[in-house]
Design a protein around this motif. Sequence first.
Motif, PDB file in Angstrom:
ATOM      1  N   TRP A 129      -1.109  11.326   9.656  1.00  0.00           N
ATOM      2  CA  TRP A 129       0.378  11.313   9.434  1.00  0.00           C
ATOM      3  C   TRP A 129       0.731  12.424   8.344  1.00  0.00           C
ATOM      4  CZ3 TRP A 129       4.157  10.745   5.936  1.00  0.00           C
ATOM      5  CH2 TRP A 129       5.316  10.588   6.387  1.00  0.00           C
ATOM      6  N   GLY A 130       1.792  13.141   8.694  1.00  0.00           N
ATOM      7  CA  GLY A 130       2.286  13.637   7.570  1.00  0.00           C
ATOM      8  C   GLY A 130       1.453  14.972   7.169  1.00  0.00           C
ATOM      9  N   LYS A 131       1.661  15.412   6.054  1.00  0.00           N
ATOM     10  CA  LYS A 131       1.062  16.568   5.309  1.00  0.00           C
ATOM     11  C   LYS A 131       0.043  16.133   4.268  1.00  0.00           C
ATOM     12  CE  LYS A 131       4.507  20.139   6.370  1.00  0.00           C
ATOM     13  NZ  LYS A 131       5.475  21.379   5.661  1.00  0.00           N
ATOM     14  N   PRO A 132      -1.254  17.083   4.386  1.00  0.00           N
ATOM     15  CA  PRO A 132      -2.043  16.563   3.163  1.00  0.00           C
ATOM     16  C   PRO A 132      -1.484  17.125   1.852  1.00  0.00           C
ATOM     17  CG  PRO A 132      -2.693  18.717   4.316  1.00  0.00           C
ATOM     18  CD  PRO A 132      -1.615  17.950   5.084  1.00  0.00           C
ATOM     19  N   LEU A 133      -2.140  16.469   0.741  1.00  0.00           N
ATOM     20  CA  LEU A 133      -1.699  16.956  -0.546  1.00  0.00           C
ATOM     21  C   LEU A 133      -2.007  18.222  -0.953  1.00  0.00           C
ATOM     22  CD1 LEU A 133      -1.610  13.448  -2.310  1.00  0.00           C
ATOM     23  CD2 LEU A 133      -0.203  14.623  -1.192  1.00  0.00           C
ATOM     24  N   ARG A 134      -3.520  18.632  -0.562  1.00  0.00           N
ATOM     25  CA  ARG A 134      -4.098  19.731  -0.910  1.00  0.00           C
ATOM     26  C   ARG A 134      -3.783  20.709   0.140  1.00  0.00           C
ATOM     27  NH1 ARG A 134      -8.858  19.141  -4.338  1.00  0.00           N
ATOM     28  NH2 ARG A 134      -9.370  21.213  -3.442  1.00  0.00           N
ATOM     29  N   MET A 135      -3.896  21.935  -0.282  1.00  0.00           N
ATOM     30  CA  MET A 135      -3.546  23.273   0.617  1.00  0.00           C
ATOM     31  C   MET A 135      -4.796  23.907   1.056  1.00  0.00           C
ATOM     32  SD  MET A 135      -0.330  22.541   0.632  1.00  0.00           S
ATOM     33  CE  MET A 135      -0.091  24.114   1.674  1.00  0.00           C
ATOM     34  N   ASP A 136      -5.764  23.350   0.813  1.00  0.00           N
ATOM     35  CA  ASP A 136      -7.221  24.272   0.992  1.00  0.00           C
ATOM     36  C   ASP A 136      -8.057  23.304   1.977  1.00  0.00           C
ATOM     37  OD1 ASP A 136      -7.679  22.242  -0.744  1.00  0.00           O
ATOM     38  OD2 ASP A 136      -9.151  23.560  -1.952  1.00  0.00           O
ATOM     39  N   VAL A 137      -7.328  22.542   2.819  1.00  0.00           N
ATOM     40  CA  VAL A 137      -8.065  21.586   3.717  1.00  0.00           C
ATOM     41  C   VAL A 137      -7.701  22.262   5.316  1.00  0.00           C
ATOM     42  CG1 VAL A 137      -8.503  19.780   2.247  1.00  0.00           C
ATOM     43  CG2 VAL A 137      -6.429  19.786   3.568  1.00  0.00           C
ATOM     44  N   ASP A 138      -7.892  23.426   5.513  1.00  0.00           N
ATOM     45  CA  ASP A 138      -7.319  23.696   6.837  1.00  0.00           C
ATOM     46  C   ASP A 138      -7.839  23.293   7.806  1.00  0.00           C
ATOM     47  OD1 ASP A 138      -5.968  25.677   5.164  1.00  0.00           O
ATOM     48  OD2 ASP A 138      -7.417  27.454   5.914  1.00  0.00           O
ATOM     49  N   ASP A 139      -9.127  22.987   7.979  1.00  0.00           N
ATOM     50  CA  ASP A 139      -9.873  22.369   9.109  1.00  0.00           C
ATOM     51  C   ASP A 139      -9.172  20.931   9.419  1.00  0.00           C
ATOM     52  OD1 ASP A 139     -11.512  24.213   9.251  1.00  0.00           O
ATOM     53  OD2 ASP A 139     -13.105  23.237   8.372  1.00  0.00           O
ATOM     54  N   LEU A 140      -8.371  20.253   8.585  1.00  0.00           N
ATOM     55  CA  LEU A 140      -7.705  18.943   8.666  1.00  0.00           C
ATOM     56  C   LEU A 140      -6.351  19.048   9.167  1.00  0.00           C
ATOM     57  CD1 LEU A 140      -8.739  17.111   5.620  1.00  0.00           C
ATOM     58  CD2 LEU A 140     -10.079  17.407   7.556  1.00  0.00           C
TER      59      LEU A 140
ATOM     60  N   SER B  52       0.957  -1.263  -0.117  1.00  0.00           N
ATOM     61  CA  SER B  52      -0.016  -0.006  -0.072  1.00  0.00           C
ATOM     62  C   SER B  52       0.915   1.191   0.143  1.00  0.00           C
ATOM     63  CB  SER B  52      -0.952  -0.042   1.276  1.00  0.00           C
ATOM     64  OG  SER B  52      -1.782  -1.060   1.235  1.00  0.00           O
ATOM     65  N   LEU B  53       0.689   2.017  -1.038  1.00  0.00           N
ATOM     66  CA  LEU B  53       1.618   3.127  -1.215  1.00  0.00           C
ATOM     67  C   LEU B  53       0.996   4.444  -0.309  1.00  0.00           C
ATOM     68  CD1 LEU B  53       3.993   4.764  -3.196  1.00  0.00           C
ATOM     69  CD2 LEU B  53       2.129   4.767  -4.733  1.00  0.00           C
ATOM     70  N   ILE B  54       1.853   4.968   0.158  1.00  0.00           N
ATOM     71  CA  ILE B  54       1.600   6.184   1.105  1.00  0.00           C
ATOM     72  C   ILE B  54       1.960   7.640   0.165  1.00  0.00           C
ATOM     73  CG2 ILE B  54       3.627   6.105   2.535  1.00  0.00           C
ATOM     74  CD1 ILE B  54       1.974   7.021   4.929  1.00  0.00           C
ATOM     75  N   MET B  55       0.753   8.197   0.029  1.00  0.00           N
ATOM     76  CA  MET B  55       1.260   9.364  -1.226  1.00  0.00           C
ATOM     77  C   MET B  55       2.010  10.472  -0.768  1.00  0.00           C
ATOM     78  SD  MET B  55       0.289   7.776  -3.739  1.00  0.00           S
ATOM     79  CE  MET B  55       0.810   9.097  -4.701  1.00  0.00           C
ATOM     80  N   ASN B  56       2.070  10.728   0.494  1.00  0.00           N
ATOM     81  CA  ASN B  56       2.772  11.786   1.367  1.00  0.00           C
ATOM     82  C   ASN B  56       3.931  11.264   2.061  1.00  0.00           C
ATOM     83  OD1 ASN B  56       1.380  10.632   3.495  1.00  0.00           O
ATOM     84  ND2 ASN B  56       0.857  12.499   4.396  1.00  0.00           N
ATOM     85  N   GLY B  57       4.532  10.124   1.588  1.00  0.00           N
ATOM     86  CA  GLY B  57       5.749   9.681   2.014  1.00  0.00           C
ATOM     87  C   GLY B  57       6.873  10.339   1.681  1.00  0.00           C
ATOM     88  N   ARG B  58       8.030   9.958   2.002  1.00  0.00           N
ATOM     89  CA  ARG B  58       9.457  10.643   1.703  1.00  0.00           C
ATOM     90  C   ARG B  58       9.944  10.103   0.386  1.00  0.00           C
ATOM     91  NH1 ARG B  58      11.495  13.460   6.045  1.00  0.00           N
ATOM     92  NH2 ARG B  58      10.000  14.196   7.250  1.00  0.00           N
ATOM     93  N   ALA B  59       9.542   8.971  -0.016  1.00  0.00           N
ATOM     94  CA  ALA B  59      10.174   8.011  -1.236  1.00  0.00           C
ATOM     95  C   ALA B  59       8.992   7.548  -2.227  1.00  0.00           C
ATOM     96  CB  ALA B  59      10.998   7.102  -0.768  1.00  0.00           C
ATOM     97  N   VAL B  60       7.938   8.452  -2.649  1.00  0.00           N
ATOM     98  CA  VAL B  60       6.829   8.119  -3.430  1.00  0.00           C
ATOM     99  C   VAL B  60       7.315   7.770  -4.724  1.00  0.00           C
ATOM    100  CG1 VAL B  60       4.613   8.656  -4.330  1.00  0.00           C
ATOM    101  CG2 VAL B  60       5.302   9.194  -1.857  1.00  0.00           C
ATOM    102  N   SER B  61       8.051   8.696  -5.285  1.00  0.00           N
ATOM    103  CA  SER B  61       8.813   8.510  -6.709  1.00  0.00           C
ATOM    104  C   SER B  61       9.537   7.150  -6.852  1.00  0.00           C
ATOM    105  CB  SER B  61       9.388   9.754  -7.218  1.00  0.00           C
ATOM    106  OG  SER B  61       8.800  10.900  -7.020  1.00  0.00           O
ATOM    107  N   TYR B  62      10.326   7.046  -5.957  1.00  0.00           N
ATOM    108  CA  TYR B  62      11.077   5.916  -5.907  1.00  0.00           C
ATOM    109  C   TYR B  62      10.315   4.491  -5.599  1.00  0.00           C
ATOM    110  CZ  TYR B  62      14.723   2.384  -4.454  1.00  0.00           C
ATOM    111  OH  TYR B  62      15.472   1.398  -4.176  1.00  0.00           O
TER     112      TYR B  62
END
Length: 233
Positions: free
Chosen positions: A64-75, A33-43
């Motif tokens: 965990w980590g940061k969201p991909l979207r920047m417009d989800v302030d409530d999260l 299962s790929l975690i899209m906000n991980g540190r080695a996604v492209s790899y």
Amino acid sequence: MQVIFNADDFGLTKGVTDGIIQSHTKGIVTSTSLIMNGRAVSYAVEQAKKHPSLRVGLHLVLSWGKPLRMDVDDLMNEHGYFKFTNTYNNMPTPNLEQLKSEWQAQIEAFINTELPLNHLDSHHHIHGWDPIKKITIELAKQYNVPVRYIPSLKCHREILRTDYLYTGFYGNGVRKDLFNQLKKVKTDTIEVMTHPAIVDNVLKELSSYSTKRENELDILKSIHVPDWVTLIE
């Protein structure tokens, strides 16, 4: 018994990714299962394309980590990270509109890798949290993809990947008698959650669960599959 050995956190770090690849090519792991906000996604995507027999799904993230979207302030908290943690059951219900848009962004980011989307699961099993499981069900149906079993979703068998999830292969439960433990479970299809890795410095910074991942890797590479088990994807 039909068994899926799934490795979580693909793409979290390079070492985690390499460990998962080894657990597949030299062991019994059939999917990850790929975690899209991980540190080695492209790899991880690059490695997955080199090993197409490894089925890849998406590890949805809210805790965990940061969201991909920047417009989800409530999260998010004031530092731009998800404000939810592994104790989310004691936290207020998320903004559901923002959550759905963020998880759709994670799914679309996965689809843009051009890897076939094999399944959905989540970090800390948060996809089964009662206040948000409706979104999980909607997304599973929208993208026509099966979801990891969680007790709160057991009434929605039409979307579930298996009939049961075994979480005991973790921490002190990382033992070579794994199949003896599975044999005690009365079910036809079961997913075993695993976290194999080659521990690197980045993983040590990101996760408190590190050393045991190498123990998992060693066992997953050496364990014998009994004849009453059929490995599935």
